[in-house]
Enzyme design. Structure first.
Site, PDB file in Angstrom:
ATOM      1  N   HIS A   1       9.057  -6.270  -0.790  1.00 32.28           N
ATOM      2  CA  HIS A   1       8.922  -5.227   0.101  1.00 32.28           C
ATOM      3  C   HIS A   1       7.875  -5.529   1.246  1.00 32.28           C
ATOM      4  O   HIS A   1       6.924  -6.158   1.163  1.00 32.28           O
ATOM      5  CB  HIS A   1       8.374  -3.978  -0.696  1.00 32.28           C
ATOM      6  CG  HIS A   1       9.129  -3.757  -1.860  1.00 32.28           C
ATOM      7  ND1 HIS A   1       8.587  -3.058  -3.218  1.00 32.28           N
ATOM      8  CD2 HIS A   1      10.253  -3.905  -2.495  1.00 32.28           C
ATOM      9  CE1 HIS A   1       9.305  -2.814  -3.855  1.00 32.28           C
ATOM     10  NE2 HIS A   1      10.722  -3.105  -3.644  1.00 32.28           N
TER      11      HIS A   1
ATOM     12  N   LYS B   1      -2.284  -6.231   1.897  1.00 30.43           N
ATOM     13  CA  LYS B   1      -2.567  -5.803   0.712  1.00 30.43           C
ATOM     14  C   LYS B   1      -3.313  -6.715  -0.103  1.00 30.43           C
ATOM     15  O   LYS B   1      -3.477  -7.874   0.088  1.00 30.43           O
ATOM     16  CB  LYS B   1      -1.283  -5.685  -0.190  1.00 30.43           C
ATOM     17  CG  LYS B   1      -0.159  -4.958   0.475  1.00 30.43           C
ATOM     18  CD  LYS B   1       1.126  -4.906  -0.302  1.00 30.43           C
ATOM     19  CE  LYS B   1       2.074  -3.845   0.111  1.00 30.43           C
ATOM     20  NZ  LYS B   1       3.644  -3.976  -0.425  1.00 30.43           N
TER      21      LYS B   1
ATOM     22  N   TYR C   1      -3.538  -2.498  -6.128  1.00 33.52           N
ATOM     23  CA  TYR C   1      -3.535  -3.017  -4.781  1.00 33.52           C
ATOM     24  C   TYR C   1      -3.903  -1.991  -3.839  1.00 33.52           C
ATOM     25  O   TYR C   1      -3.581  -0.788  -3.801  1.00 33.52           O
ATOM     26  CB  TYR C   1      -2.334  -3.777  -4.376  1.00 33.52           C
ATOM     27  CG  TYR C   1      -0.904  -2.921  -4.466  1.00 33.52           C
ATOM     28  CD1 TYR C   1      -0.343  -2.246  -3.306  1.00 33.52           C
ATOM     29  CD2 TYR C   1      -0.368  -2.634  -5.595  1.00 33.52           C
ATOM     30  CE1 TYR C   1       0.713  -1.740  -3.387  1.00 33.52           C
ATOM     31  CE2 TYR C   1       0.938  -1.925  -5.822  1.00 33.52           C
ATOM     32  CZ  TYR C   1       1.415  -1.379  -4.590  1.00 33.52           C
ATOM     33  OH  TYR C   1       2.620  -0.819  -4.430  1.00 33.52           O
TER      34      TYR C   1
ATOM     35  N   ASP D   1      16.147  -2.772  -4.964  1.00 37.23           N
ATOM     36  CA  ASP D   1      15.939  -4.237  -4.866  1.00 37.23           C
ATOM     37  C   ASP D   1      17.050  -4.999  -5.329  1.00 37.23           C
ATOM     38  O   ASP D   1      17.337  -6.123  -4.646  1.00 37.23           O
ATOM     39  CB  ASP D   1      14.635  -4.660  -5.913  1.00 37.23           C
ATOM     40  CG  ASP D   1      13.259  -4.049  -5.597  1.00 37.23           C
ATOM     41  OD1 ASP D   1      13.167  -3.686  -4.349  1.00 37.23           O
ATOM     42  OD2 ASP D   1      12.481  -3.825  -6.346  1.00 37.23           O
TER      43      ASP D   1
END
Length: 180
Positions: A62, A71, A131, A167
């Site tokens: 992603h 991140k 995250y 996905d």
């Protein structure tokens, strides 16, 4: 804290916190802005996310084409195979990927800068992944790349992962809309 640039993709930084352990358990700093700046991570984080997934789940790859997110990834429980792919078209490392196993045993973290695709696969029975993101999630700008793109040849430790429909149907890197 120890900050180590990842070999071959030095904008990605592996973080090894100091862990203070005794009979009661342990204590560690997961984020300390001044230490992170000295360690080469100057970003301010605007959003925190937590996911729980079962063994074999693969989330990713992603990224956002605008409002790109850096991140800072930690595993609170379990173990994952974490991956980042450089999507910066003008970068000498465009299309290269890195992987690292993150777990609640070692407590390492990894910083992935903006304009990298990110994904992970769960190796343990369950994993909780925390995250911090440098920008807010913007669903209209979210994109993904197929996890098993043959041009990337990522050495995922799972042959038949549990995937979301998004996905499963993601485009290959060569067909994907990339950040500007």
């Amino acid at each position: 804290m120890k900050f180590t640039p990842f070999p071959g993709l030095p904008d990605i930084v592996v973080i090894e916190p100091r862990i203070f352990q005794d009979g009661r358990g342990f204590f560690t700093e997961m984020y300390h802005r001044e230490k992170f700046i000295k360690g080469g991570i100057p970003d301010i984080f605007l959003q925190d996310n937590l996911s729980r997934s079962c063994r074999g789940t693969l989330r990713g790859l992603h990224y956002q084409i605008r409002r790109s997110q850096g991140k800072l990834v930690w595993v609170l429980r379990g173990e994952i195979f974490d991956v980042a792919v450089d999507l910066r078209r003008n970068s000498p490392t465009f299309g290269r990927w890195m992987s690292i196993v993150l777990s609640d045993r070692e407590r390492k973290g990894v910083y992935i800068p903006p304009d990298f695709a990110h994904g992970f696969c769960v190796l343990s029975a369950e994993a909780e992944v925390f995250y911090k993101c440098t920008d807010l999630y913007a669903p209209e700008h979210e994109r993904c790349i197929r996890w098993n793109d043959p041009h990337l040849s990522i050495a995922w430790p799972v042959a038949n992962p549990v995937l979301s429909e998004k996905d499963r149907n993601a485009p290959l890197l060569q067909d994907a809309e990339l950040p500007p």
